[in-house]
Write a protein that holds these residues in place. Structure first.
Motif, PDB file in Angstrom:
ATOM      1  N   PRO A 144      25.990  23.598  11.557  1.00  0.00           N
ATOM      2  CA  PRO A 144      25.911  25.050  11.795  1.00  0.00           C
ATOM      3  C   PRO A 144      27.126  25.771  11.234  1.00  0.00           C
ATOM      4  O   PRO A 144      28.268  25.367  11.477  1.00  0.00           O
ATOM      5  N   GLY A 145      26.870  26.804  10.467  1.00  0.00           N
ATOM      6  CA  GLY A 145      27.948  27.609   9.917  1.00  0.00           C
ATOM      7  C   GLY A 145      28.674  26.999   8.735  1.00  0.00           C
ATOM      8  O   GLY A 145      29.670  27.556   8.267  1.00  0.00           O
ATOM      9  N   LYS A 146      28.178  25.854   8.263  1.00  0.00           N
ATOM     10  CA  LYS A 146      28.844  25.175   7.139  1.00  0.00           C
ATOM     11  C   LYS A 146      27.879  25.001   5.974  1.00  0.00           C
ATOM     12  O   LYS A 146      26.663  25.088   6.132  1.00  0.00           O
TER      13      LYS A 146
END
Length: 123
Positions: A41-43
């Motif tokens: 998540p978020g990467k």
């Protein structure tokens, strides 16, 4: 058109092992280099491992090469990712991908992608 389906993800405790599988259909499997990627998540999506069509050569991300093994069974059109010593930071969606050329680290090199399987490492 090659269709890829990953399975084998799930919730595991830190230190556990897990084997992911990716079944291919619609192409000549032994002609395809296969890769595993993951996205937390978020990467950004990152390379994990790759294997050539006949399985002779493999390539691993430095961050995971001591804990993962990629293999394939061309008779079954399946590629595997065996993971051990899982850590919470390994939590991600894991994708398999297929390519007609060998450039394992480059996501853009891959022509086909699976839908991904979630791996969550948590106590």
């Amino acid at each position: 058109q090659v269709h890829l389906v990953e399975f084998g993800g799930g919730l595991v405790q830190p230190g556990a092992s897990l084997r992911l599988s990716c079944a291919a259909s619609g192409g000549t499997f032994s002609n395809l280099a296969m890769g595993w990627f993951r996205q937390a998540p978020g990467k950004e999506r990152e390379f994990v491992a790759g294997i050539t069509g006949v399985g002779r050569d493999t390539y691993y991300a430095n961050s995971m090469k001591d804990r993962v093994t990629v293999s394939r069974d061309n008779g079954k059109s399946i590629v595997y990712l065996q993971m051990s010593g899982l850590k919470p930071e390994d939590t991600a969606v894991y994708y398999c991908a297929a390519a007609t050329a060998w450039a394992p680290r480059l996501a853009l090199n891959y022509d086909y992608w699976g839908q991904g399987t979630q791996v969550t490492v948590s106590s």
